[in-house]
Design a protein around this motif. Structure first.
Motif, PDB file in Angstrom:
ATOM      1  N   PRO A 176      70.396  85.496  30.800  1.00 55.46           N
ATOM      2  CA  PRO A 176      69.421  84.462  30.424  1.00 55.46           C
ATOM      3  C   PRO A 176      68.173  85.069  29.779  1.00 55.46           C
ATOM      4  CG  PRO A 176      70.170  84.189  32.702  1.00 55.46           C
ATOM      5  CD  PRO A 176      70.646  85.531  32.246  1.00 55.46           C
ATOM      6  N   VAL A 177      67.579  84.330  28.861  1.00 52.67           N
ATOM      7  CA  VAL A 177      66.320  84.772  28.260  1.00 52.67           C
ATOM      8  C   VAL A 177      65.182  84.474  29.231  1.00 52.67           C
ATOM      9  CG1 VAL A 177      67.097  84.565  25.885  1.00 52.67           C
ATOM     10  CG2 VAL A 177      66.119  82.564  27.013  1.00 52.67           C
ATOM     11  N   ARG A 178      64.123  85.293  29.159  1.00 49.88           N
ATOM     12  CA  ARG A 178      63.045  85.237  30.147  1.00 49.88           C
ATOM     13  C   ARG A 178      61.710  84.890  29.499  1.00 49.88           C
ATOM     14  NH1 ARG A 178      62.943  91.018  31.090  1.00 49.88           N
ATOM     15  NH2 ARG A 178      63.633  90.900  28.923  1.00 49.88           N
ATOM     16  N   MET A 179      60.814  84.386  30.341  1.00 57.34           N
ATOM     17  CA  MET A 179      59.473  84.065  29.881  1.00 57.34           C
ATOM     18  C   MET A 179      58.560  85.280  30.026  1.00 57.34           C
ATOM     19  SD  MET A 179      59.774  80.930  28.971  1.00 57.34           S
ATOM     20  CE  MET A 179      61.567  80.910  28.816  1.00 57.34           C
ATOM     21  N   ALA A 180      57.603  85.387  29.118  1.00 55.56           N
ATOM     22  CA  ALA A 180      56.577  86.428  29.226  1.00 55.56           C
ATOM     23  C   ALA A 180      55.354  85.888  29.953  1.00 55.56           C
ATOM     24  CB  ALA A 180      56.180  86.914  27.836  1.00 55.56           C
ATOM     25  N   THR A 181      55.347  84.584  30.211  1.00 50.97           N
ATOM     26  CA  THR A 181      54.189  83.937  30.839  1.00 50.97           C
ATOM     27  C   THR A 181      54.616  83.277  32.138  1.00 50.97           C
ATOM     28  OG1 THR A 181      54.665  82.049  29.416  1.00 50.97           O
ATOM     29  CG2 THR A 181      52.965  83.565  28.671  1.00 50.97           C
ATOM     30  N   ASN A 182      54.288  82.011  32.303  1.00 48.39           N
ATOM     31  CA  ASN A 182      54.705  81.266  33.489  1.00 48.39           C
ATOM     32  C   ASN A 182      56.224  81.169  33.553  1.00 48.39           C
ATOM     33  OD1 ASN A 182      52.023  80.038  34.491  1.00 48.39           O
ATOM     34  ND2 ASN A 182      52.032  79.552  32.314  1.00 48.39           N
ATOM     35  N   PRO A 183      56.780  81.048  34.756  1.00 46.59           N
ATOM     36  CA  PRO A 183      58.217  80.778  34.863  1.00 46.59           C
ATOM     37  C   PRO A 183      58.542  79.441  34.194  1.00 46.59           C
ATOM     38  CG  PRO A 183      57.294  81.413  36.990  1.00 46.59           C
ATOM     39  CD  PRO A 183      56.132  81.176  36.074  1.00 46.59           C
ATOM     40  N   PHE A 184      59.717  79.353  33.598  1.00 44.90           N
ATOM     41  CA  PHE A 184      60.117  78.088  32.993  1.00 44.90           C
ATOM     42  C   PHE A 184      60.296  77.068  34.114  1.00 44.90           C
ATOM     43  CE2 PHE A 184      63.013  75.321  30.463  1.00 44.90           C
ATOM     44  CZ  PHE A 184      62.173  75.145  29.380  1.00 44.90           C
ATOM     45  N   PRO A 185      59.728  75.863  33.986  1.00 45.53           N
ATOM     46  CA  PRO A 185      59.693  74.920  35.115  1.00 45.53           C
ATOM     47  C   PRO A 185      60.976  74.144  35.368  1.00 45.53           C
ATOM     48  CG  PRO A 185      58.573  73.980  33.232  1.00 45.53           C
ATOM     49  CD  PRO A 185      58.934  75.386  32.843  1.00 45.53           C
ATOM     50  N   PHE A 186      62.020  74.352  34.559  1.00 48.67           N
ATOM     51  CA  PHE A 186      63.268  73.619  34.740  1.00 48.67           C
ATOM     52  C   PHE A 186      64.410  74.607  34.959  1.00 48.67           C
ATOM     53  CE2 PHE A 186      60.602  71.483  31.532  1.00 48.67           C
ATOM     54  CZ  PHE A 186      60.271  70.332  32.231  1.00 48.67           C
ATOM     55  N   ALA A 187      65.283  74.307  35.920  1.00 45.84           N
ATOM     56  CA  ALA A 187      66.407  75.194  36.221  1.00 45.84           C
ATOM     57  C   ALA A 187      67.636  74.812  35.401  1.00 45.84           C
ATOM     58  CB  ALA A 187      66.735  75.127  37.710  1.00 45.84           C
TER      59      ALA A 187
END
Length: 217
Positions: A131-142
């Motif tokens: 999976p691709v990842r965020m550099a900031t906040n976690p993505f809010p949807f699973a």
């Protein structure tokens, strides 16, 4: 919208993005949205038909109820004229759930790009991709993903704004998304060629030998 866009996150869910308290930083004024970020796409039905100068179309569009959509902005954006009132942007719709096959379009579930967080392992996901990842906040949807085939070309105003960045992909994953979408377009092209070849071979098998010889002459 492309039939491949299923499980698209709409206005009933986007409040989670707006309610996130922390952001990476408040950037200087820029033309939003920025490449590599996630945004909420809002469609203005009236503005969409304004160029027609058609009172009936304007009246009809004013009655439409528009939803918001969570989208990903490709890292590589098109060049545009900053003096123009509007510009074009390509966006990828964020979809939630398990990717599906669309045989009629030569699209299968493996042609998807999962986004962290996922409730299944890499080997259990149809794409078998990290999976691709965020550099900031976690993505809010699973259990979300992107697809090269769930896209739109939209018009946005050329306005300088100070827009907080809530979710943006890691630099390396921004490049991965670009490469994987190109890979999936090529996979679909090859799949179409194989299907076309198979249909042609099947057609040749049902043509009587005498007719095949006549067609070959």
């Amino acid at each position: 919208m492309n039939p491949a866009a299923t499980g698209v996150i709409t206005s009933t869910d986007t409040s989670q993005l707006n309610s996130m308290a922390s952001v990476e930083k408040t950037p200087e004024a820029a033309f939003a949205p920025l490449g590599g970020t996630f945004a909420v796409l809002t469609i203005d039905p009236v503005a969409s038909v304004e160029y027609l100068h058609d009172p009936e179309a304007t009246t009809a569009s004013a009655k439409l109820v528009s939803k918001d959509y969570v989208v990903s902005i490709p890292a590589l954006q098109c060049m545009f004229n900053p003096a123009a009132p509007f510009r074009e942007e390509d966006v990828l719709f964020v979809q939630q759930g398990r990717p599906q096959d669309f045989p009629a379009q030569c699209i299968d579930a493996s042609m998807s790009i999962p986004i962290v967080p996922q409730n299944c392992g890499v080997d259990e996901h149809p794409s078998k991709r990290e999976p691709v990842r965020m550099a900031t906040n976690p993505f809010p949807f699973a259990d979300c993903y992107l697809s090269a085939f769930a896209t739109a070309n939209v018009r946005t105003a050329n306005i300088l704004v100070v827009d907080p960045i809530i979710c943006v992909l890691h630099k390396e994953d921004q490049l991965r998304v670009s490469n994987l979408t190109e890979d999936d377009f090529e996979l679909r092209r090859l799949k179409r060629l194989r299907e076309q070849k198979g249909k042609e071979e099947q057609r040749q098998n049902v043509i009587p030998p005498a007719r095949r010889m006549t067609e070959a002459m």
